[in-house]
Design a protein around this motif. Structure first.
Motif, PDB file in Angstrom:
ATOM      1  N   TYR A 134       0.833  -1.209   0.000  1.00  0.00           N
ATOM      2  CA  TYR A 134       0.000   0.000   0.000  1.00  0.00           C
ATOM      3  C   TYR A 134       0.870   1.262   0.000  1.00  0.00           C
ATOM      4  N   CYS A 138       1.153   4.117  -3.072  1.00  0.00           N
ATOM      5  CA  CYS A 138       0.903   5.549  -2.888  1.00  0.00           C
ATOM      6  C   CYS A 138       2.127   6.381  -3.264  1.00  0.00           C
ATOM      7  N   PRO A 144      -4.220   6.731  -3.452  1.00  0.00           N
ATOM      8  CA  PRO A 144      -4.402   5.388  -2.882  1.00  0.00           C
ATOM      9  C   PRO A 144      -4.988   4.418  -3.908  1.00  0.00           C
TER      10      PRO A 144
END
Length: 311
Positions: A134, A138, A144
């Protein structure tokens, strides 16, 4: 006819740098948008060699030549060659498809490590791996991720709960039969907030070599499943396969679907279409289950109430 969501799993550095741009070029030519799911950390493809002892693995490898599609160099990553960091090495190729209007999401941090271990690991290990992916996503895309598609269709309950914690509305982490039935996952005390849209159609590598089929024969077999089929579908392809040696056959599949009248969409577009119908308020809540798929070694996340034999 129906919508068919195109879900591109990008497993390796080779798939990111070569297969992804090749697919993007074909999609642009046909005016199609797809969902690209990226492996964002180290490429340890060579670690997969230990799967030689897994039932069915050698049979699958013999049908779809791993060396031909992945090359010797990729197969040595993490064994005799250092594992390259995909997210650092190929960020440009990743951003290019995002900027071209395709949907981008998370496949995994380390594909082989995740696929071979997640089912047995605890919540702490799982969340550490997922957070790495994650954060790197980003960092690369400056926004996101909207969706997730598990490496090797391998998940555990902690991973599924993490998708809710991230606020994802939809994901495609498992498998089902060629009649899309979105569902929520039943956890111990609650059901998932996000909706699962499982892969419903067999993949090229599950069909090539079966009953003497070549790549174009596999495309025809898939078209046979969607001919006059009014149900939405999710099709998973791999940048290393359909983005390289299998690209001509895959292009023929895309053209065949368009001739059948199907609309080729991203996972996000598929989700929006189901939202618009109001049917998502009535979908089933089902347990997290593992099971087998015809012509694929090992077990994976499946929608248990549906058949999993595509042959």
């Amino acid at each position: 006819m129906a919508k068919i969501a195109l879900k591109v799993d990008v497993d390796t550095l080779l798939g990111t740098q070569v297969g992804t741009p090749n697919l993007a070029k074909v999609f642009a030519e046909l005016d199609i948008q797809a969902t690209f799911l990226f492996s964002l950390g180290p490429d340890h493809t060579g670690w997969a060699l230990k799967r030689v002892f897994r039932p069915g693995f050698l049979k699958k490898v013999s049908r779809t030549s791993v060396v031909e599609h992945y090359g010797i160099k990729t197969l040595l990553y993490g064994v005799l060659l250092p594992a390259p960091d995909i997210g650092k090495t190929a960020a440009h190729e990743m951003r290019a498809v995002d900027e071209a209007g395709h949907e981008t999401g998370i496949h995994t941090w380390d594909h082989v490590y995740w696929q071979d271990h997640v089912y047995q690991r605890d919540a702490t290990w799982t969340r550490i791996q997922m957070q790495k992916a994650y954060d790197r996503f980003c960092e690369i895309f400056k926004h996101p991720p909207l969706t997730h598609g598990a490496a090797g269709w391998q998940m555990n309950e902690a991973a599924l709960m993490q998708l809710d914690d991230w606020g994802m509305q939809y994901a495609s982490d498992g498998r089902s039969e060629p009649n899309l039935a979105p569902y929520r996952i039943q956890f111990k005390h609650q059901r998932s907030k996000h909706i699962q849209y499982p892969t419903t159609l067999p993949t090229f590598d599950e069909l090539i070599g079966v009953d003497g089929r070549d790549a174009f024969g596999a495309a025809q077999a898939i078209l046979g499943l969607t001919q006059s089929n009014p149900n939405d579908q999710v099709f998973t392809l791999h940048a290393e396969l359909e983005g390289q040696k299998l690209l001509p056959a895959f292009k023929s599949l895309l053209q065949g679907w368009m001739m059948q009248g199907h609309e080729l969409v991203t996972m996000g577009q598929l989700h929006k279409s189901w939202l618009a119908t109001g049917q998502l308020d009535k979908i089933a809540t089902e347990p997290f289950q593992y099971g087998s798929i015809a012509n694929r070694s090992g077990e994976l996340m499946i929608q248990m109430r549906h058949a999993t034999n595509f042959t």
